[in-house]
Every structure is written in structure tokens, then in C-alpha cells.
Motif scaffolding. Sequence first.
Motif, PDB file in Angstrom:
ATOM      1  N   MET A   1       0.669  -1.244   0.004  1.00  0.00           N
ATOM      2  CA  MET A   1       0.202   0.036   0.016  1.00  0.00           C
ATOM      3  C   MET A   1       0.815   1.261   0.042  1.00  0.00           C
ATOM      4  SD  MET A   1      -3.088   1.245   2.820  1.00  0.00           S
ATOM      5  CE  MET A   1      -1.678   1.574   4.108  1.00  0.00           C
ATOM      6  N   ARG A   2       0.576   2.075  -0.759  1.00  0.00           N
ATOM      7  CA  ARG A   2       1.392   3.436  -0.929  1.00  0.00           C
ATOM      8  C   ARG A   2       1.224   4.270   0.375  1.00  0.00           C
ATOM      9  NH1 ARG A   2       1.132   7.850  -5.852  1.00  0.00           N
ATOM     10  NH2 ARG A   2       2.614   9.195  -5.325  1.00  0.00           N
ATOM     11  N   GLN A   3       2.475   4.626   0.863  1.00  0.00           N
ATOM     12  CA  GLN A   3       2.143   5.401   1.894  1.00  0.00           C
ATOM     13  C   GLN A   3       1.879   6.872   1.685  1.00  0.00           C
ATOM     14  OE1 GLN A   3       2.491   4.289   4.873  1.00  0.00           O
ATOM     15  NE2 GLN A   3       3.053   2.323   3.745  1.00  0.00           N
ATOM     16  N   PRO A   4       1.166   7.585   2.372  1.00  0.00           N
ATOM     17  CA  PRO A   4       0.430   8.838   2.229  1.00  0.00           C
ATOM     18  C   PRO A   4       1.467  10.070   2.592  1.00  0.00           C
ATOM     19  CG  PRO A   4      -0.543   8.159   4.252  1.00  0.00           C
ATOM     20  CD  PRO A   4       0.260   7.022   3.701  1.00  0.00           C
ATOM     21  N   ALA A   5       1.365  10.967   1.671  1.00  0.00           N
ATOM     22  CA  ALA A   5       2.228  12.350   2.143  1.00  0.00           C
ATOM     23  C   ALA A   5       1.611  12.887   3.332  1.00  0.00           C
ATOM     24  CB  ALA A   5       2.687  12.936   1.008  1.00  0.00           C
ATOM     25  N   SER A   6       2.045  13.550   4.220  1.00  0.00           N
ATOM     26  CA  SER A   6       1.510  14.492   5.054  1.00  0.00           C
ATOM     27  C   SER A   6       0.363  15.451   4.406  1.00  0.00           C
ATOM     28  CB  SER A   6       2.777  15.294   5.876  1.00  0.00           C
ATOM     29  OG  SER A   6       3.267  14.343   6.898  1.00  0.00           O
ATOM     30  N   LEU A   7      -0.637  15.493   4.968  1.00  0.00           N
ATOM     31  CA  LEU A   7      -1.675  16.596   4.363  1.00  0.00           C
ATOM     32  C   LEU A   7      -1.211  17.906   4.493  1.00  0.00           C
ATOM     33  CD1 LEU A   7      -4.846  14.655   5.675  1.00  0.00           C
ATOM     34  CD2 LEU A   7      -3.775  14.710   3.624  1.00  0.00           C
ATOM     35  N   PHE A 134       3.608   5.185   8.883  1.00  0.00           N
ATOM     36  CA  PHE A 134       3.021   5.868   8.012  1.00  0.00           C
ATOM     37  C   PHE A 134       3.577   7.123   7.135  1.00  0.00           C
ATOM     38  CE2 PHE A 134      -0.226   4.343  11.010  1.00  0.00           C
ATOM     39  CZ  PHE A 134      -0.720   3.312  10.277  1.00  0.00           C
ATOM     40  N   ARG A 135       4.854   7.580   7.569  1.00  0.00           N
ATOM     41  CA  ARG A 135       5.696   8.541   6.997  1.00  0.00           C
ATOM     42  C   ARG A 135       4.740   9.668   6.809  1.00  0.00           C
ATOM     43  NH1 ARG A 135       7.741   4.314   2.230  1.00  0.00           N
ATOM     44  NH2 ARG A 135       8.771   2.691   3.802  1.00  0.00           N
ATOM     45  N   SER A 136       3.946   9.808   7.789  1.00  0.00           N
ATOM     46  CA  SER A 136       3.195  11.358   7.819  1.00  0.00           C
ATOM     47  C   SER A 136       3.243  11.615   9.093  1.00  0.00           C
ATOM     48  CB  SER A 136       1.981  10.828   7.063  1.00  0.00           C
ATOM     49  OG  SER A 136       0.984  11.982   7.253  1.00  0.00           O
ATOM     50  N   TRP A 137       3.516  12.971   9.266  1.00  0.00           N
ATOM     51  CA  TRP A 137       3.474  13.481  10.786  1.00  0.00           C
ATOM     52  C   TRP A 137       1.943  13.932  10.938  1.00  0.00           C
ATOM     53  CZ3 TRP A 137       1.741  18.512  11.913  1.00  0.00           C
ATOM     54  CH2 TRP A 137       1.921  19.242  10.651  1.00  0.00           C
ATOM     55  N   THR A 138       1.391  14.093  10.129  1.00  0.00           N
ATOM     56  CA  THR A 138      -0.155  14.463  10.186  1.00  0.00           C
ATOM     57  C   THR A 138      -1.093  13.075  10.724  1.00  0.00           C
ATOM     58  OG1 THR A 138      -0.601  14.334   7.992  1.00  0.00           O
ATOM     59  CG2 THR A 138      -0.194  16.588   8.791  1.00  0.00           C
ATOM     60  N   LEU A 139      -0.799  12.179  10.245  1.00  0.00           N
ATOM     61  CA  LEU A 139      -1.257  10.879  10.646  1.00  0.00           C
ATOM     62  C   LEU A 139      -0.705  10.399  11.937  1.00  0.00           C
ATOM     63  CD1 LEU A 139      -1.515   8.432   7.777  1.00  0.00           C
ATOM     64  CD2 LEU A 139      -3.452   9.527   9.103  1.00  0.00           C
ATOM     65  N   GLY A 140       0.583  10.866  12.307  1.00  0.00           N
ATOM     66  CA  GLY A 140       0.883  10.508  13.566  1.00  0.00           C
ATOM     67  C   GLY A 140       0.389  11.319  14.772  1.00  0.00           C
TER      68      GLY A 140
END
Length: 538
Positions: A1-7, A134-140
Motif C-alpha cells: 500500500m502506498r504511503q500517504p504524504a502529510s496533508l 505511515f511516513r506522515s507526521w499529520t497521521l502521527g
Amino acid sequence: MRQPASLLPHRLRRPLVSLFFGVLGLLGVLLHRDYGLPWDEQLDRLNGIISLKYVALKLAPERARQEPSFSAIPDMRDNQDTDHGVIFQLPLLLLERAVGAHDSRDVYFLRHLVTFFTFLAGLYFFYRLATARFRSWTLGLLGAALLIGSPRFFAEAFYNYKDLVFLAFFSTGIYTLTRLLRRPTWRTALLHAAATGAAIDVRTMGVLLVGLTLGFVGLELLYRPTLRSRFATAAALCLPATAAVVVLGWPYLWENPVGHFLEAFQSFRQYRSDMLVQYLGEQVSVRELPWHYVPVWLLITTPLAYSLFFVTGAATLAHHALQRPRAWLRTRTGRQDLLFAAWFFGPLLAVIGLHSVIYDGWRHLYFIYPAFVLLALRGISRTGYWARRGESGIGRLAALGALLALAGNGAYTTFRMVREHPYQNMYFSGLSGTAAERLFERDYWGLSGREGLEWILAHDASPRVKVGTDARTGLMLHNASLMLLPAERARVVLTSADQATYLLTVYRWHPQPYPATRGREVHQIRVEGIKILSVFRR
């Protein structure tokens, strides 16, 4: 699954993360005096005092014997709580002395503040863990918000030093494990050893970190053969260092590390006495709980949207794992997701399969909740992908609707947390107050006793006020008195229910209504329609 970029742009990461944790820290300072004293906190503090006496006798025996309270403190051999480590308790006792907290009210306020900030530190490492996955600080950051935004966890972060502190330590141990698995060096090995040893010293259940470490280091040896020597060296360093931290932070183990640890572990596995809990409208022995006890409690105390996204995340994980298991395990993301699944499902299935004793809801398994949130984040991430790139318009709208429902559920949950303060520990999801009151335990921590005593003293000007409670809940009433101002505490006479002017109850082992012979009900506390405390006057 492709990892999302931070929003959000990366330049906003530091100020927003600092603001998030800064606001939580400010809330901790503002709110820590609002909570009562839980059932066994005084006894657990005594466990720390006994261990401190033991350490003092080992390091400075003459100085220890000069302490005014020396003779009143039991010896280690007379301690009944040696199966609980004191790595969190001992520093708290030293801090009490350093800041000059002597009165019980000041002592426990200090402890509640430190407990909250300890949980906050664990929440930060959870944020780091989710961000890396998730390579996304917003998801973190969203994951950290979901965790602290779970009402029962927010409340218990102030006073549940056992389960919430263990959750913080265990989450930190998982974070250090992922760092070790990514880059095996002597530094990451020692950091993970320190985190694992500290977790074990809070609860012996922390040995699960050792099992996870061995299992997932084994997977790395299999799928990253070029690093086998480095992983073998790191494991050889990590295991004895962990044992050293465990023994160092648990004075009871000093004289017989292996024997005393096995004794403590056996005591943890087998609850010393029987007890009844209210479950599905019946009083059930903790030794005879049905297999669904923990899953039901988890579901009814977790916001509904979190559970739905958890199911989505777990289902998509299972789909990817079963579709091409070998290819999935070859990826670092796949192995990390397997770690999170093992973190959640392993202890849960073990408790069900072994018929382990659990009580007071599912608090003994709170440490698996961060894994629950991580799997829910996987579901949120996948739903976000469907909303952006779904194959059909209807599918994209459905995914967008699910994300909006999550936002709405989060906003409503936050509103309830404010409205129910300081009794967020009474949060039930999807249950009416009447149903929750009839089916499940209420204020099993006994926190509302403090407010009950304060009400009595505010409405009775007598210089001496006789207060009693049910025979089995006397400790709750004593704990509540410790949170009063000294002048008010001196007015309270704790006595038997038959001799008391006021009877105070939290309905823990008496869920049914009281007969008129107990007196007239003059005060009650309700949270979302659930009666958690009554005061009767004879």
C-alpha cells in the motif's frame, strides 16, 4: 500500500506538534487537582516506601534508622505487594521530599501531575512511532489525538499509575524496538533494553517485549541476511542489559533475582483472591469470566468511529498479508504491521485462551490500545486513499463520508469529555445511561467518594461528622478523606455504616438500589444518566 504524504506542509510540523503537546501539558497542570484518589493508590505508594526503606538500609543503614518514620514502615519480608515493581514509585517518593510535599493532599496532587506527564511522554513516543510507520507526521499527530481523545484513557492518565504508566512504558518499548529493527547498533540495543526493563518493572507483563524482540529480530535475520552479525550482536547486548535494568529498578529482586522474579510472575498470573464484577447485568466471579468479557468492554468504552476504522485497518492488513504472505513479509512495512497486529491480538488472545483473571473493565490490557489505534490509523489511511482515488464515484463519496463521520464522532467525544469532567472514566459508547448502569460496573475506582465527602462537609457544619460506607468499600472512603483540606479532614469520623450519620456508596459491590432503612438520599452524582454515587442521611 502506498504511503500517504502529510496533508500539511512540513514547515508546520514543529509548531503544530509543539502546540499539541504544549496544550496537553497545560491541561495537565490545570486539571490534575480535579480527580479523586483511586482504590489502591495509597497501598501502592506504601509499596514504594517499603522498597525505599530497603534500599536505604542497603546503602546508608545508619542514616535510614534516624528517620522518624523508620520503625513504622514494614520490612520487605512483610510486604504483600512485592509482585509489583517500583521503578515508577521510587522516583516519585524522592520527588515528594524534594518539593516538600508532606500533607496527603499535596502528595497525591503531585503524583497525579507526574503520572499525567509520564503518560504524555509515552504519547510522544507513540506519535513518533505512528509518524515513522505511515511516513506522515499529520497521521502521527492524528493517532496521538485519537489516543488522548479516548475519554477513559484521558481521565486515567492522571491517576492510573499502573495501567496507563505501563501503557506509556510499553509504547516506548515498541518504539525503541522498531528503531532497533531498522538499525541494529549498540546504542539502539541499549535504549531498547532500558525501555524494556523499565516496562517490566512497572508490570511483569512487560516480558512480552522480550518475546516480541526475539521474534522480530528473528524475522530480520531471515529477511536481511547481510545484517545477521549486527543483529546477533545487538540481541546479545540487549538481553543481559534488559535483565540488569529489571534487577536494578526492582529492589525486591536484589537478593535472589531469578527466584523472586519467577515468584512475582507467578503471583501476577494467579490473582490472590476472588472478587465479583458487574457484567451484562450479573455479578460474576473474576475466575469465571466469559471469553467475550474483554472484547465487549473494549467496544463499549471506545468511540464507535475508532472501532469501525480499526476493523477496516485490520481487514486490509489481513487482505495484504494473505494475498502474498512472503512478498508482504519481505517489506519492512509488512513486518512492522505484523508487529502491531501481534501487539494487539497476542495479549488479547492469550487472556482469552488462558482464562486469565481480569477485572475493573479491561484495564489490565490497556497497553494494547495503542496498537488498536495504529490499526485504526491504517484504516483511516486506506479510507483516505479510497476517497482520493477510488474506482467509482459512489465509493469515493462513501469513503469521504466515513472520514467526515470520524471527525464528527471525534468532536462529539471531545464535547462529552468536557461535559463529563472529571468523570471521563464513566464514558460508555453507544449505551444509554440506564443500560450502562444496569449492565456494567460504574465507578470501580471509587473516585467520586472525594466529591461525596466534600458535599457532606459543605452541608453539615457539625465539628465532627460521622461517615460510613459498605463493609467492602471502607478503603475508598479513607482514600477520599486524604484528598480533603487538613481542617476538613479533621472533622470527618470514619465509622461503620450502622453508626454513621451519613452513608456514602459508589455501588461497586452493591449495584442494586438501597432500602429505605439506610436513610434518605440527600445527594447523588450522575454522569450521562449513570448514578455513580449516593449519600444517605440516617
